[in-house]
Design an enzyme around this catalytic site. Structure first.
Site, mmCIF file in Angstrom:
data_model
loop_
_atom_site.group_PDB
_atom_site.id
_atom_site.type_symbol
_atom_site.label_atom_id
_atom_site.label_comp_id
_atom_site.label_asym_id
_atom_site.label_seq_id
_atom_site.Cartn_x
_atom_site.Cartn_y
_atom_site.Cartn_z
ATOM 1 C CD GLU A 27 -44.014 -34.961 -36.996
ATOM 2 O OE1 GLU A 27 -44.135 -36.151 -36.780
ATOM 3 O OE2 GLU A 27 -44.954 -34.237 -37.328
ATOM 4 C CG ASN A 28 -42.741 -34.365 -32.935
ATOM 5 O OD1 ASN A 28 -43.642 -33.542 -32.821
ATOM 6 N ND2 ASN A 28 -42.950 -35.598 -33.344
ATOM 7 C CG HIS A 56 -46.893 -33.228 -34.320
ATOM 8 N ND1 HIS A 56 -46.244 -34.318 -33.791
ATOM 9 C CD2 HIS A 56 -48.200 -33.374 -33.977
ATOM 10 C CE1 HIS A 56 -47.107 -35.077 -33.155
ATOM 11 N NE2 HIS A 56 -48.298 -34.530 -33.258
#
Length: 186
Positions: A27-28, A56
């Protein structure tokens, strides 16, 4: 960066330890802003078999296309509302075992999330039926962010660390914290 670490260690780690399947949280991967196709391709080339996301997930516009087209990226199953993508998937490991993966997000300091326990129960039932999963198949649940709760219905009482993966046996629900198994089917 994290992607550099994947390239440096994942394949060697798989070879040395005989690992058949790798799950990573992506997600990051785009510098804290979701996951682009470029990041996804790097993660896959590094030897990752499946990618989970977190809060995110929507940080990069590519994610919708990735989830619709690739089949090995999932978002948390317990987000509220009708959203693109899925919260679970079943893939086959190098050793031929089906791996069911459920991605959940905790409710602590998170908005718009349903109960991870209710979502897990639904996803487990759906996967078992849809993919004809057997007791020897593996089920991995990634719970993103902190959960510290008691679920008397399923007798699951455990504080999970950030991004801890819980190993579940389909024959009797067992959660592992890495040091000991906690049988929850009693």
């Amino acid at each position: 960066t994290g992607r550099e670490m994947l390239f440096r260690y994942v394949q060697d780690f798989k070879d040395i330890h005989g690992i058949d399947f790798v799950i990573a949280n992506g997600e990051n991967s785009n510098h804290g802003r979701g996951m682009t196709y470029s990041c996804y391709n790097e993660i896959k080339r590094a030897g990752v078999d499946a990618v989970t996301m977190g809060n995110h997930v929507w940080g990069a516009k590519d994610i919708i296309s990735i989830m619709q087209n690739e089949g090995d990226v999932i978002r948390p199953a317990n987000f509220q509302g009708e959203l693109p993508g899925c919260g679970s998937m079943v893939l086959t490991a190098d050793n031929g075992v089906k791996i069911g993966i459920i991605n959940l997000i905790g409710q602590v300091n998170m908005q718009s999330c349903n109960s991870p326990f209710d979502a897990a129960e639904k996803e487990i039932k759906d996967m078992a039926i849809k993919h004809n999963m057997a007791e020897e198949d593996e089920l991995k649940i990634e719970i993103h962010k902190l959960i510290n709760t008691i679920d008397n219905k399923n007798k699951f009482n455990k504080s999970l660390k950030l991004d801890e993966t819980v190993n579940i046996s389909l024959s009797n629900i067992v959660a592992s914290d890495g040091d000991k198994d906690i049988n929850t089917s009693d």
